[in-house]
Design an enzyme around this catalytic site. Structure first.
Site, mmCIF file in Angstrom:
data_model
loop_
_atom_site.group_PDB
_atom_site.id
_atom_site.type_symbol
_atom_site.label_atom_id
_atom_site.label_comp_id
_atom_site.label_asym_id
_atom_site.label_seq_id
_atom_site.Cartn_x
_atom_site.Cartn_y
_atom_site.Cartn_z
ATOM 1 N N SER A 124 0.836 -1.202 0.000
ATOM 2 C CA SER A 124 0.000 0.000 0.000
ATOM 3 C C SER A 124 0.866 1.244 0.000
ATOM 4 O O SER A 124 1.968 1.243 0.568
ATOM 5 C CB SER A 124 -0.861 -0.030 1.268
ATOM 6 O OG SER A 124 -1.466 1.215 1.487
ATOM 7 N N TYR A 148 -1.912 -1.109 10.968
ATOM 8 C CA TYR A 148 -2.157 -1.658 9.629
ATOM 9 C C TYR A 148 -0.962 -1.370 8.717
ATOM 10 O O TYR A 148 -0.443 -2.255 8.050
ATOM 11 C CB TYR A 148 -3.438 -1.041 9.029
ATOM 12 C CG TYR A 148 -3.543 -1.275 7.541
ATOM 13 C CD1 TYR A 148 -3.861 -2.536 7.039
ATOM 14 C CD2 TYR A 148 -3.276 -0.242 6.625
ATOM 15 C CE1 TYR A 148 -3.923 -2.756 5.663
ATOM 16 C CE2 TYR A 148 -3.336 -0.458 5.257
ATOM 17 C CZ TYR A 148 -3.657 -1.726 4.784
ATOM 18 O OH TYR A 148 -3.703 -1.948 3.426
ATOM 19 N N LYS A 152 2.093 -3.857 6.673
ATOM 20 C CA LYS A 152 2.560 -3.818 5.267
ATOM 21 C C LYS A 152 4.075 -3.608 5.229
ATOM 22 O O LYS A 152 4.796 -4.258 4.474
ATOM 23 C CB LYS A 152 1.858 -2.689 4.497
ATOM 24 C CG LYS A 152 0.361 -2.879 4.332
ATOM 25 C CD LYS A 152 0.026 -4.128 3.546
ATOM 26 C CE LYS A 152 -1.455 -4.338 3.341
ATOM 27 N NZ LYS A 152 -1.796 -5.690 2.889
HETATM 28 P P1 NAD Z 1 -10.902 -7.075 1.296
HETATM 29 O O1 NAD Z 1 -11.116 -7.034 2.776
HETATM 30 O O2 NAD Z 1 -12.070 -6.883 0.413
HETATM 31 O O3 NAD Z 1 -10.173 -8.444 0.909
HETATM 32 C C1 NAD Z 1 -9.318 -9.133 1.789
HETATM 33 C C2 NAD Z 1 -9.785 -10.580 1.813
HETATM 34 O O4 NAD Z 1 -8.937 -11.334 2.687
HETATM 35 C C3 NAD Z 1 -11.209 -10.731 2.317
HETATM 36 O O5 NAD Z 1 -11.932 -11.524 1.401
HETATM 37 C C4 NAD Z 1 -11.053 -11.440 3.666
HETATM 38 O O6 NAD Z 1 -12.154 -12.264 3.948
HETATM 39 C C5 NAD Z 1 -9.760 -12.218 3.445
HETATM 40 N N1 NAD Z 1 -9.005 -12.552 4.669
HETATM 41 C C6 NAD Z 1 -8.575 -11.715 5.641
HETATM 42 N N2 NAD Z 1 -7.890 -12.399 6.570
HETATM 43 C C7 NAD Z 1 -7.867 -13.696 6.171
HETATM 44 C C8 NAD Z 1 -7.318 -14.888 6.719
HETATM 45 N N3 NAD Z 1 -6.661 -14.894 7.879
HETATM 46 N N4 NAD Z 1 -7.479 -16.039 6.040
HETATM 47 C C9 NAD Z 1 -8.161 -16.067 4.853
HETATM 48 N N5 NAD Z 1 -8.714 -14.980 4.312
HETATM 49 C C10 NAD Z 1 -8.567 -13.807 4.960
HETATM 50 O O7 NAD Z 1 -9.759 -6.003 0.960
HETATM 51 P P2 NAD Z 1 -9.265 -5.449 -0.448
HETATM 52 O O8 NAD Z 1 -9.651 -4.026 -0.524
HETATM 53 O O9 NAD Z 1 -9.629 -6.375 -1.527
HETATM 54 O O10 NAD Z 1 -7.696 -5.477 -0.187
HETATM 55 C C11 NAD Z 1 -6.907 -6.578 -0.576
HETATM 56 C C12 NAD Z 1 -5.491 -6.337 -0.086
HETATM 57 O O11 NAD Z 1 -5.022 -5.098 -0.628
HETATM 58 C C13 NAD Z 1 -5.376 -6.209 1.428
HETATM 59 O O12 NAD Z 1 -4.185 -6.845 1.840
HETATM 60 C C14 NAD Z 1 -5.281 -4.717 1.654
HETATM 61 O O13 NAD Z 1 -4.562 -4.407 2.813
HETATM 62 C C15 NAD Z 1 -4.547 -4.268 0.409
HETATM 63 N N6 NAD Z 1 -4.802 -2.868 0.048
HETATM 64 C C16 NAD Z 1 -6.091 -2.437 -0.094
HETATM 65 C C17 NAD Z 1 -6.339 -1.114 -0.422
HETATM 66 C C18 NAD Z 1 -7.743 -0.589 -0.545
HETATM 67 O O14 NAD Z 1 -7.950 0.617 -0.434
HETATM 68 N N7 NAD Z 1 -8.742 -1.444 -0.781
HETATM 69 C C19 NAD Z 1 -5.268 -0.230 -0.602
HETATM 70 C C20 NAD Z 1 -3.965 -0.705 -0.462
HETATM 71 C C21 NAD Z 1 -3.746 -2.039 -0.133
HETATM 72 C C1 WQD Z 2 -9.567 9.849 0.660
HETATM 73 C C2 WQD Z 2 -9.784 11.326 0.918
HETATM 74 C C3 WQD Z 2 -10.172 11.904 3.225
HETATM 75 C C4 WQD Z 2 -14.031 9.966 3.698
HETATM 76 C C5 WQD Z 2 -6.930 4.874 2.778
HETATM 77 C C6 WQD Z 2 -5.896 4.206 3.646
HETATM 78 C C7 WQD Z 2 -4.735 3.746 2.806
HETATM 79 C C8 WQD Z 2 -5.216 2.840 1.660
HETATM 80 C C9 WQD Z 2 -6.299 3.492 0.880
HETATM 81 C C10 WQD Z 2 -5.068 0.540 2.381
HETATM 82 C C11 WQD Z 2 -9.072 11.818 2.165
HETATM 83 C C12 WQD Z 2 -11.373 12.227 2.380
HETATM 84 C C13 WQD Z 2 -12.854 10.439 3.172
HETATM 85 C C14 WQD Z 2 -15.040 10.907 4.048
HETATM 86 C C15 WQD Z 2 -13.619 12.686 3.270
HETATM 87 N N1 WQD Z 2 -5.751 1.592 2.150
HETATM 88 N N2 WQD Z 2 -12.641 11.766 2.949
HETATM 89 N N3 WQD Z 2 -14.787 12.230 3.823
HETATM 90 O O1 WQD Z 2 -7.172 7.936 3.540
HETATM 91 O O2 WQD Z 2 -6.274 8.279 1.180
HETATM 92 O O3 WQD Z 2 -6.344 6.017 2.147
HETATM 93 O O4 WQD Z 2 -7.352 3.943 1.771
HETATM 94 O O5 WQD Z 2 -3.904 0.335 2.281
HETATM 95 O O6 WQD Z 2 -3.857 3.069 3.647
HETATM 96 O O7 WQD Z 2 -5.455 5.132 4.622
HETATM 97 O O8 WQD Z 2 -8.455 7.084 1.511
HETATM 98 O O9 WQD Z 2 -10.807 7.037 0.809
HETATM 99 O O10 WQD Z 2 -10.279 7.143 3.291
HETATM 100 O O11 WQD Z 2 -9.855 9.144 1.860
HETATM 101 O O12 WQD Z 2 -13.438 13.890 3.100
HETATM 102 O O13 WQD Z 2 -16.101 10.562 4.565
HETATM 103 O O14 WQD Z 2 -11.181 11.550 1.172
HETATM 104 O O15 WQD Z 2 -9.939 12.910 4.167
HETATM 105 O O16 WQD Z 2 -8.597 13.096 1.896
HETATM 106 P P1 WQD Z 2 -7.034 7.436 2.173
HETATM 107 P P2 WQD Z 2 -9.925 7.524 1.896
#
Ligand code: NAD
Ligand code: WQD
Length: 337
Positions: A124, A148, A152
């Site tokens: 991330s 969190y 990562k």
């Molecule tokens: P998500 O929660 O939709 O998907 C994660 C999946 O992992 C889920 O289906 C959950 O049931 C499964 N899971 C969690 N723990 C588990 C375990 N112990 N055993 C088996 N399954 C398990 O999340 P996502 O948005 O699809 O994100 C996928 C990956 O990408 C995550 O690692 C997340 O940290 C990373 N990521 C997400 C974002 C985002 O904004 N969505 C941004 C950056 C990184």
């Molecule tokens: C985006 C912008 C908020 C909600 C997060 C995690 C990051 C990654 C992606 C996993 C910001 C603003 C939001 C609301 C708002 N996930 N906002 N009102 O914070 O950039 O990133 O998701 O790895 O680790 O921190 O994403 O979608 O929460 O916010 O004004 O109700 O929207 O302040 O500027 P963020 P976000």
């Protein structure tokens, strides 16, 4: 080739399943459905016209995970499984370290044992710690501000060390920026539990009337319109990036961190106003105080992804906002029908 997707039923995992199946790969999913539904996988099969194999298990159960490696000839892994809510990780840090780290270590031990050499990991942009020159390049130093984020950061280090100790391995750390949107069919998408933390799912729930209004967290940032700017990326572009990363692993060894973003930042107000314009729907909003921990701006350098993977985002903001809205309208209660 058979690709194992951990967390493959989740938001990004399900879209990547579809992309892999469409491109001719075979897919095995493991998921404990703690934040997802088997319905997502049923729809992925329906959309692709292909079947996939799935196992309901917790990756911390190493014996259960071992059976997956015994029963399938896995050629590569994409590791999505993990808990991902930044705020929750602050109040439940041990849940995050336990789930995210133990799952990864179990996966790595089995990969080494069964000689599976290719791994793509969901990292991330949070590892940049909100500091550094924009656009953020992979060479910038890393640091985190939440448990969190530290999971990562730590997993990236565990993967670097494992690739170094096992020189035939190839690991790609994909650092996602802000994934949004849904498959254009509106059949699969993001299905957050409860009130969403992230901007776009919150906006779609306001637009459909499930939540009364959006609060924009601060308009006094040093940005063009005073609201924070982020690098939003369409989940289908992200999915394609994983398939490109799997291909890259086939012909390389070592460990590479690669950003997946568009390189173009948009402000919160540009998202909200863009959503209303593209979808012709009202999103009531007001300006509130800043959210603790938010950084003013964050966007990716996309040069390394282009150079190493030949990958570049193709879909723009309108696609992201239109597809997010289609998913919300077609599935007002997500996968729960
Ligand atoms: P998500 O929660 O939709 O998907 C994660 C999946 O992992 C889920 O289906 C959950 O049931 C499964 N899971 C969690 N723990 C588990 C375990 N112990 N055993 C088996 N399954 C398990 O999340 P996502 O948005 O699809 O994100 C996928 C990956 O990408 C995550 O690692 C997340 O940290 C990373 N990521 C997400 C974002 C985002 O904004 N969505 C941004 C950056 C990184
Ligand atoms: C985006 C912008 C908020 C909600 C997060 C995690 C990051 C990654 C992606 C996993 C910001 C603003 C939001 C609301 C708002 N996930 N906002 N009102 O914070 O950039 O990133 O998701 O790895 O680790 O921190 O994403 O979608 O929460 O916010 O004004 O109700 O929207 O302040 O500027 P963020 P976000």
């Amino acid at each position: 080739m058979v690709v194992l997707l951990t967390g493959g039923a989740g938001y990004i995992g399900s879209h990547t399943c579809l992309e892999l199946l469409t491109q001719g790969y075979d897919v095995v999913v493991v998921d404990n459905y703690c934040n997802s539904s088997p319905e997502a996988l049923r729809r992925v099969q329906e959309l692709s016209g292909r079947t996939l194999k799935s196992y309901e298990l917790d990756m911390r159960d190493k014996q259960a995970l071992k059976r997956v490696f015994e029963e399938n000839h896995i050629g590569a892994c994409i590791h999505f499984a993990g808990l991902k809510a930044v705020g929750e990780s602050v109040s439940k840090p041990l849940d995050y370290y336990d789930n995210n780290l133990i799952s990864t270590i179990n996966l790595l031990e089995l990969m080494v044992h069964y000689d599976v050499r290719s791994l793509v990991f969901s990292s991330s942009a949070t590892v940049y710690g909100g500091v550094g020159e924009m656009p953020l390049s992979e060479e910038q130093s890393t640091w985190c501000h939440s448990p969190y984020g530290w999971t990562k950061f730590m997993i990236e280090q565990i993967l670097r060390d494992t690739a170094f100790a096992n020189q035939s391995m190839s690991v790609v750390l994909l650092r996602y920026f802000n994934p949004v949107g849904a498959h254009e069919s509106g059949r699969i998408g993001e299905d957050p539990c409860g009130i969403p933390n992230n901007l776009v799912p919150f906006v779609t729930k306001v637009a459909i009337g499930e939540l009364p209004r959006l609060v924009v967290y601060g308009n006094d940032y040093p940005t063009p319109d005073g609201t924070c700017r982020r690098d939003y990326i369409h989940v289908m572009d992200l999915a394609r990036g994983h398939v490109d990363a799997i291909r890259y692993c086939d012909s390389h060894t070592g460990c590479e961190a690669i950003n997946l973003g568009t390189g173009v930042p948009y402000s919160v107000l540009e998202i909200v106003e863009g959503f209303m314009r593209v979808n012709q729907v009202d999103v009531p909003y007001s300006i509130g105080p800043r959210r603790p921990g938010d950084v003013a701006e964050c966007w990716a350098s996309t040069e390394k992804a282009e150079r190493l993977l030949g990958w570049k985002a193709k879909l723009g903001l309108e696609d992201m906002l239109r597809d997010a809205w289609r998913w919300q309208q077609m599935n007002p209660h997500g996968y729960r029908g």
